[in-house]
Design an enzyme around this catalytic site. Structure first.
Site, PDB file in Angstrom:
ATOM      1  N   LYS A  79       0.789  -1.064  -0.096  1.00 46.55           N
ATOM      2  CA  LYS A  79      -0.058  -0.027  -0.071  1.00 46.55           C
ATOM      3  C   LYS A  79       0.797   1.288   0.056  1.00 46.55           C
ATOM      4  CE  LYS A  79      -4.062   1.815   2.588  1.00 46.55           C
ATOM      5  NZ  LYS A  79      -4.733   1.689   3.777  1.00 46.55           N
ATOM      6  N   SER A 154      -9.675   1.413   2.555  1.00 46.71           N
ATOM      7  CA  SER A 154      -8.888   2.238   1.965  1.00 46.71           C
ATOM      8  C   SER A 154      -7.852   1.315   1.017  1.00 46.71           C
ATOM      9  CB  SER A 154      -8.218   3.297   2.524  1.00 46.71           C
ATOM     10  OG  SER A 154      -7.326   2.634   3.482  1.00 46.71           O
ATOM     11  N   SER A 178      -9.943  -0.864   6.671  1.00 50.24           N
ATOM     12  CA  SER A 178      -9.108  -0.662   5.478  1.00 50.24           C
ATOM     13  C   SER A 178      -8.453  -2.120   4.948  1.00 50.24           C
ATOM     14  CB  SER A 178      -8.152   0.447   5.598  1.00 50.24           C
ATOM     15  OG  SER A 178      -9.028   1.455   5.259  1.00 50.24           O
TER      16      SER A 178
HETATM   17  N1  GLN Z   1     -13.063   3.438   5.965  1.00 45.42           N
HETATM   18  C1  GLN Z   1     -12.528   3.768   7.158  1.00 45.42           C
HETATM   19  C2  GLN Z   1     -12.292   5.335   7.149  1.00 45.42           C
HETATM   20  O1  GLN Z   1     -12.540   5.907   6.027  1.00 45.42           O
HETATM   21  C3  GLN Z   1     -11.424   3.012   7.379  1.00 45.42           C
HETATM   22  C4  GLN Z   1     -10.382   3.623   6.995  1.00 45.42           C
HETATM   23  C5  GLN Z   1      -8.915   2.747   7.186  1.00 45.42           C
HETATM   24  O2  GLN Z   1      -9.112   1.711   7.904  1.00 45.42           O
HETATM   25  N2  GLN Z   1      -7.878   3.345   6.909  1.00 45.42           N
HETATM   26  O3  GLN Z   1     -12.029   5.831   8.178  1.00 45.42           O
END
Ligand code: GLN
Length: 475
Positions: A79, A154, A178
């Site tokens: 990532k 994400s 994410s």
């Molecule tokens: N979807 C969640 C957010 O937008 C999780 C993000 C993440 O785990 N980095 O905060």
């Protein structure tokens, strides 16, 4: 032989027995990545030369008689919020499009030591804020299973790369789901370790009290192989810790209790496909001989609200470092310091990042701190207590990873609240610091994937792999 069908163990064994070379494996995956990336956009960058050089070094080591590392020759996707020295690290933000990392994350050092071949950096929602990988300055990533749909976020690029055989394994970060949400949407395994199990040194901080790096793989065993390499205490992350290595025994499945938390397994609120798939998962575990028990986590109904207060608060402070003085600048014409800040942050950050900085600054401001941030921290404690109580009577918890199957592009982008609701089953785990894994439910060939989630006791990450492998094997 199509080498892309091999698992991690087969790649390692094949290279050490000289059936094929790490370079051949790397070439095969890179070819696939280059071919598919124009459509899928899983990678922000594919670093072919470095990858092949790394693979050749692995081959040389094997040639000279050195033992094969646990990830010998395994092509990995990373990532793009995890630093690799000398390589661009964008966090999918315009602000960092030209930023080169000056050091490597601990997890990267560990992967390299284990013999992995790093083939590129994957797309994400900007600074890991989002649930669909639509908030990237480098374009959306498409779900390889249905390219009209999002891959989840994400870490959508990492999940899509593994799902489309553009990499054999990947790393993501999970602050509120994410890793798990995109793994579930792309039909692969994704695991979020116990907070502290994996060093955060070298991952760009989003919400530091929640962030955790974890693996993606095509099977539970592959995810476990990667996890075993990246885990462990690191003196550069004071929240990291070594923990017990014991694992649950599956000799007598009837001695294992799986808890179904009623708040995370609603009878309504799941789409039809998810509800059906989840019923089958429960039945499979029952027919494998395990005890299924209903449990309650009463404070979990506040988890989403608590998460978005705590996260935004931490985001607003973590993002302060991107000031146009350090890292990079988006505009070279400025009159004074304030002008640099405004131009860099105004132009560099996307809407979701700005929304969270505003919300976070608000909940931390004098007069509102107690009402929002202070209260959220107290409720966070109650949520953790609920889990501890539930784990007095069960070994693991089972629930869906997402309330819906992967959605279409644009479906939720105009309504942040709808997007945030995708995280309803994943964020409680981060608030409580627990480990969790998402595994694709079986029998969905030709249909959209549905992942189910197993949540474990703190530091008992191994139990998730054991029970997950048991489900995959079916005996
Ligand atoms: N979807 C969640 C957010 O937008 C999780 C993000 C993440 O785990 N980095 O905060």
């Amino acid at each position: 032989m199509d080498k892309k069908t091999l698992d991690i163990k087969a790649v390692r064994d094949g290279i050490s027995q000289k059936l094929f070379s790490a370079e051949e494996i790397a070439k095969e995956f890179i070819r696939e990545a280059e071919e598919k990336n124009p459509e899928i956009n899983a990678f922000i960058s594919i670093n072919k030369e470095e990858a092949l050089e790394g693979a050749r070094k692995t081959d040389k080591d094997i040639e000279s008689g050195l033992p094969a590392g646990p990830l010998c020759g395994v092509p990995m996707a990373i990532k793009d919020n995890i630093l690799i020295e000398g390589e661009t690290c964008t966090a999918a933000s315009k602000l960092l499009k030209d930023y080169t990392a000056s050091y490597s994350a601990t997890v990267i050092e560990k992967l390299k030591e284990a013999g992995a071949t790093i083939i590129g950096k994957t797309n994400l929602d900007e600074f890991a804020m989002g649930s669909s990988t639509e908030n990237s300055a480098f374009g959306v990533t498409r779900n390889p299973i249905d390219t009209s749909r999002v891959p989840g976020g994400s870490s959508g690029g990492s999940a899509a790369a593994v799902s489309a055989n553009m990499a054999l394994g990947a790393l993501g970060s999970d602050t509120g789901g994410s890793i798990r949400l995109p793994a579930s949407f792309c039909g692969v395994v994704g695991m979020k370790p116990t907070y502290g199990r994996v060093s955060r040194f070298g991952v760009m901080a989003m919400a530091s009290s929640l962030d955790q790096i974890g693996p993606f793989g095509k099977s539970v065993s592959d995810a476990e192989e990667i996890y075993s390499v990246i885990k462990g205490q690191d003196k550069r992350d004071s929240t990291s810790k070594n923990a017990l290595e014991s694992k649950i025994s599956l000799d007598d499945p009837s001695a294992i209790s799986i808890g179904i938390p009623e708040e995370l397994f609603p009878t309504d609120g799941l789409d039809k496909e998810t509800a059906e798939a989840m019923d089958e998962v429960v039945n499979s575990f029952r027919s494998l001989g395990m005890n299924i028990k209903s449990v309650s986590l009463p404070s979990v109904k506040y988890a989403l609200s608590v998460y978005y207060i705590v996260t935004c608060a931490e985001v607003s402070t973590n993002m302060a470092r991107f000031d146009g003085i350090r890292y990079s600048r988006t505009d070279e014409t400025y009159n004074n310091l304030r002008d640099i800040y405004e131009k860099t942050r105004g132009v560099g950050f996307g809407d979701e990042v700005k929304r969270r900085i505003l919300l976070g600054t608000f909940v931390l401001s004098a007069g509102y701190y107690d009402a929002y941030y202070g209260k959220a921290q107290k409720v966070r404690r109650l949520i953790k207590d609920d889990f501890e109580k539930a784990f007095e009577s069960v070994d693991v918890l089972l629930c869906p990873t997402s309330p819906t199957v992967p959605f279409k592009f644009g479906e939720k982008t105009d309504d942040p609240m709808q997007m945030y609701l995708s995280d309803i089953f994943t964020v409680p785990v981060n608030l409580a610091g627990l480990p969790a894994i998402t595994i694709p439910t079986k029998g969905r060939e030709g249909k959209l994937p549905v992942g189910f989630q197993l949540i474990g006791k703190q530091w008992r990450d191994n139990d998730l792999f054991e029970i997950g492998k048991f489900y995959e094997r079916g005996n």
